[in-house]
Scaffold this motif. Structure first.
Motif, PDB file in Angstrom:
ATOM      1  N   LYS A 325       0.824  -1.206   0.000  1.00  0.00           N
ATOM      2  CA  LYS A 325       0.000   0.000   0.000  1.00  0.00           C
ATOM      3  C   LYS A 325       0.862   1.260   0.000  1.00  0.00           C
ATOM      4  N   THR A 326       1.886   1.262   0.840  1.00  0.00           N
ATOM      5  CA  THR A 326       2.758   2.435   0.925  1.00  0.00           C
ATOM      6  C   THR A 326       3.450   2.687  -0.400  1.00  0.00           C
ATOM      7  N   THR A 327       3.989   1.626  -1.005  1.00  0.00           N
ATOM      8  CA  THR A 327       4.688   1.765  -2.282  1.00  0.00           C
ATOM      9  C   THR A 327       3.736   2.219  -3.381  1.00  0.00           C
ATOM     10  N   SER A 330       2.473   5.943  -2.625  1.00  0.00           N
ATOM     11  CA  SER A 330       3.569   6.906  -2.673  1.00  0.00           C
ATOM     12  C   SER A 330       3.926   7.236  -4.116  1.00  0.00           C
ATOM     13  N   PHE A 380       7.500  11.727  -0.934  1.00  0.00           N
ATOM     14  CA  PHE A 380       6.869  10.459  -1.289  1.00  0.00           C
ATOM     15  C   PHE A 380       7.670   9.703  -2.344  1.00  0.00           C
ATOM     16  N   ILE A 383      10.121   7.933  -0.181  1.00  0.00           N
ATOM     17  CA  ILE A 383       9.446   6.841   0.531  1.00  0.00           C
ATOM     18  C   ILE A 383       9.230   5.661  -0.406  1.00  0.00           C
ATOM     19  N   ILE A 387      11.116   2.386   0.717  1.00  0.00           N
ATOM     20  CA  ILE A 387      10.194   1.352   1.214  1.00  0.00           C
ATOM     21  C   ILE A 387      10.049   0.237   0.180  1.00  0.00           C
TER      22      ILE A 387
END
Length: 467
Positions: A325-327, A330, A380, A383, A387
């Motif tokens: 989700k973060t990848t 971002s 981002f 990130i 990440i």
């Protein structure tokens, strides 16, 4: 809390905070050099005023950035000693060159430039600020050379349980470096440009020094457009790089669990269900992912499940998927901010060409909060890059969980995290306060009997500028 998690939180917080200042310094240094060059060529006093006014922000930002960089290095050595012992022979070399060459170059020529007004020959003085700008860009290069090894290890051998450099040329020609470096530099140029654009828009809305800020904005809009186009093209080169060097990151950035079709569609938005390993409610643009990955409108992209099975065969059992989700989000926030910056630059240049810029109140209002867009995009982007590499701290060589200091407890890390966060908060408050004071003061003429009237960098001038 777990020591690994706390160490990662501290690394992320210190790096993200430091990364606020680095791109702003790079962007402002270039724009100030351009402004002073235009003064030397055109002999228009407004360009001299622009040079001196915007340089106050650069100097404040540079000073705070140095402090945050020192703190970042301290926590790195404290929390990641196992990593440092493993790759110190490689990682330390470009960082040492950055400190001894690039940063020394920046700081030396900043001093000559600040104190050289009306003392150095005009063209020598102008050369000083250009060397400052070159130095800031060179700093980014050497830092990215170190960071790129973590993504794509090259030029080394494993000896005595450590990675040791055996090919400096391979390190400096690392493919990851040469796709990341242009992207970072263009992002930095956009940061400096939109800082000046936003501050200029605020003053134009207030009808203060309109001619001064209109010229500042026009120069910055041109750089903003160039930066936006540069970000788009360099971003595409990063996508093609990821396909063969870090395919898991590419798959995670697309929320792609199973192999795509051929041609592959790019997902605009989706609901990422990590528990069930599926992405639903996808809004897709046909063919685009194939073009991003292969520079042609055909080609299949492997999914995370396929790559997970392959990595387990190569490295043993474990979870080799990054936080999806973060990848995924971002990447979209980064790309979205870049698109908005490009659109705002094009709109501003069109309005300026039609001589409607000063009267476009709605557009100027949009530009004020747009100051923050490059910072959001830069953060981002970082990130997504870092990440998306997980679970590796050095891709394919060392996992993040194995890189922390064995003798530093979670309590010690928590204490330093709180301490550093407090320092960063105070620094942020001080910098914002100074920036607001300088913005409100504006580039107004001083009294003739004021020592700092003709030169804000004379004795007492900088103090006057921020009081």
């Amino acid at each position: 809390m777990d020591a690994v998690l706390l160490a990662r939180i501290q690394f992320a917080s210190t790096t993200l905070f430091h990364f606020i200042f680095v791109p702003l310094s790079i962007g402002l240094a270039l724009l100030i050099a351009i402004m002073q060059t235009m003064y030397v060529i055109k002999r228009d006093e407004v360009y001299l005023k622009m040079t001196k006014f915007w340089s106050v922000f650069f100097l404040i930002n540079f000073a705070v950035g140095v402090v945050t960089g020192i703190i970042q290095e301290f926590q790195f050595g404290m929390n990641w000693s196992t990593y440092s012992r493993f790759v110190g022979d490689i990682f330390g070399a470009p960082l040492a060159v950055e400190a001894l060459l690039a940063f020394f170059m920046e700081s030396t020529f900043i001093g000559l430039w600040v104190f050289g007004w009306n003392r150095l020959p005009e063209k020598i003085h102008l050369a000083c600020i250009w060397l400052v700008s070159i130095g800031t860009i060179a700093s980014a290069f050497w830092i990215l050379a170190a960071n790129s090894f973590m993504h794509n290890p090259v030029g080394f051998i494993i000896q005595n349980g450590r990675a040791e450099m055996n090919d400096i040329i391979a390190l400096l020609t690392n493919e990851k470096l040469w796709v990341a470096f242009p992207h970072t530099v263009f992002g930095s140029f956009a940061t400096g440009a939109f800082f000046i654009i936003g501050v200029s828009a605020w003053n134009m809305l207030k009808k203060r020094d309109v001619d001064f800020f209109k010229k500042s904005m026009n120069i910055s809009l041109v750089l903003g457009l160039i930066s936006g186009l540069g970000l788009a093209f360099s971003g595409h080169s990063q996508a093609t790089y990821l396909m063969h060097a870090q395919p898991m990151k590419m798959a995670a950035a697309e929320g792609l669990w199973e192999d795509s079709g051929d041609p592959a569609a790019w997902t605009l938005i989706a609901n990422i269900d990590v528990e069930n390993k599926e992405s639903t409610s996808r809004v897709e643009i046909p063919y685009l992912l194939s073009y991003l990955a292969f520079s042609e409108f055909k080609g299949k992209v492997e999914g995370m499940n396929t790559l997970q099975a392959r990595y387990e065969e190569q490295f043993g059992e474990g979870n080799y998927m990054p936080p999806v989700k973060t990848t995924f989000w971002s990447f979209r926030i980064m790309a979205g901010t870049g698109g908005v910056l490009l659109l705002l630059s094009l709109t501003g240049l069109y309005l300026s060409y039609r001589k409607k810029l000063v009267f476009s109140t709605k557009y100027l209002k949009w530009l004020v909060p747009a100051i923050f867009l490059p910072f959001i995009g830069n953060s981002f982007g970082w990130i997504m890059s870092e990440i998306g590499r997980q679970p590796w701290v050095v891709n394919g060589l060392m996992k993040t969980e194995d890189a922390v200091s064995p003798n530093v407890s979670a309590g010690q890390i928590l204490f330093s995290l709180i301490s550093f966060s407090t320092i960063y908060t105070l620094l942020a408050i001080a910098m914002v306060y100074l920036f607001i004071r300088v913005i409100k003061q504006g580039p107004h003429e001083k009294r003739k009997d004021d020592v700092s009237a003709s030169d804000p960098f004379e004795t007492g001038g900088m103090e006057h500028a921020v009081k």
